[in-house]
Enzyme design. Sequence first.
Site, PDB file in Angstrom:
ATOM      1  CD  GLU A 174       3.832   3.865   4.875  1.00 57.18           C
ATOM      2  OE1 GLU A 174       4.045   3.030   4.311  1.00 57.18           O
ATOM      3  OE2 GLU A 174       3.686   3.974   5.859  1.00 57.18           O
TER       4      GLU A 174
ATOM      5  CG  HIS B 169       1.488   0.043   6.296  1.00 57.13           C
ATOM      6  ND1 HIS B 169       2.664   0.789   6.916  1.00 57.13           N
ATOM      7  CD2 HIS B 169       0.828  -0.563   6.904  1.00 57.13           C
ATOM      8  CE1 HIS B 169       3.563  -0.449   7.612  1.00 57.13           C
ATOM      9  NE2 HIS B 169       2.530  -1.455   7.573  1.00 57.13           N
TER      10      HIS B 169
END
Length: 322
Positions: free
Chosen positions: A148, A277
């Site tokens: 990420e 996320h």
Amino acid sequence: MALARVSPPAFSSPFLIHSLLRPFSSPSSVLRPRVTRVPHHRGFAIAAALSQASPLPSADGDGAVMEAPPRPSSRRPWKPTCLYYTQGKCTMLTGHGYNLSNAVYKLNDTLHLEKFNHNLSTDLPVNYSAADKVKSQKLDYFLVLDLEGKVEILEFPVVMIDAQSMEFVDSFHSVWHDTAIPFMEVLQEFEDWIEHHKFWKKEQGGALNSAAFITCGNWDLKTKVPEQCRVSKIKLPSYFMEWINLKDIYLNFYNRRATGMMTMMRELQMPIVGSHHLGIDDAKNIARVVQRMLADGAVMQITAKRQSATGDVKFLFKNRIR
């Protein structure tokens, strides 16, 4: 991603820590986790990032935002994961940290341990009663990887699942930044971790032994890691040469396309745990999808390979997500 980098000042009171950490906690929080000094990371400290809960998936597609944590049947309430703990730096468990008054320190310890989860296995239970379709796997362990971040920060979380029992085994979690934590340092820590689990030996090199990475898409190992290696001027490590793209396994097993993790969870009617996320939470959720697919009888196989560090990727499934 709610991670921030701050220079470590000489704190003289808990109120300064409270004001620094305010952006990272909800207004309802009474006390926030303290900033932890990380000496080997060139004097920088990482402000606590909270793994918060999210809404059940809507039909808006893979970018859907989720807000409510799942309500498992277990009596133990769901708690967000302590991201200091996942990186081995939670001072609440080790008794180290800034020199505050004993009263505040003990109160912080108690509230922190009550509020945050320090055991990833609680989010990855195995439902053995629904595992009657499980098939034998060629590999012993799956390393679920989900990178990420953007240019400034990149999160490197890995969740290890036992391929036969489907149980959570261990995790690796690191955050790097070009000017704070060199990528080479992250790789050295990761190599120590996979050597500890006997998946790989630095002297021998080669692919992982009895284990394979699982990613939700090809981007992580086809694009991002090689790109980061070029920026860091290092050769692509041999253990990154092959991987399992869960999207391709999902397509061939269920005979339906899934554009990403959120689509899979929606179709499998699985609530999300944590924040979409946030890498460590996404890795846990992808691992949960893997557990579900294994219980349904899926067999995980390598879907992509590189012949060399600079070579093209060969995709092994004819029916695959492009």
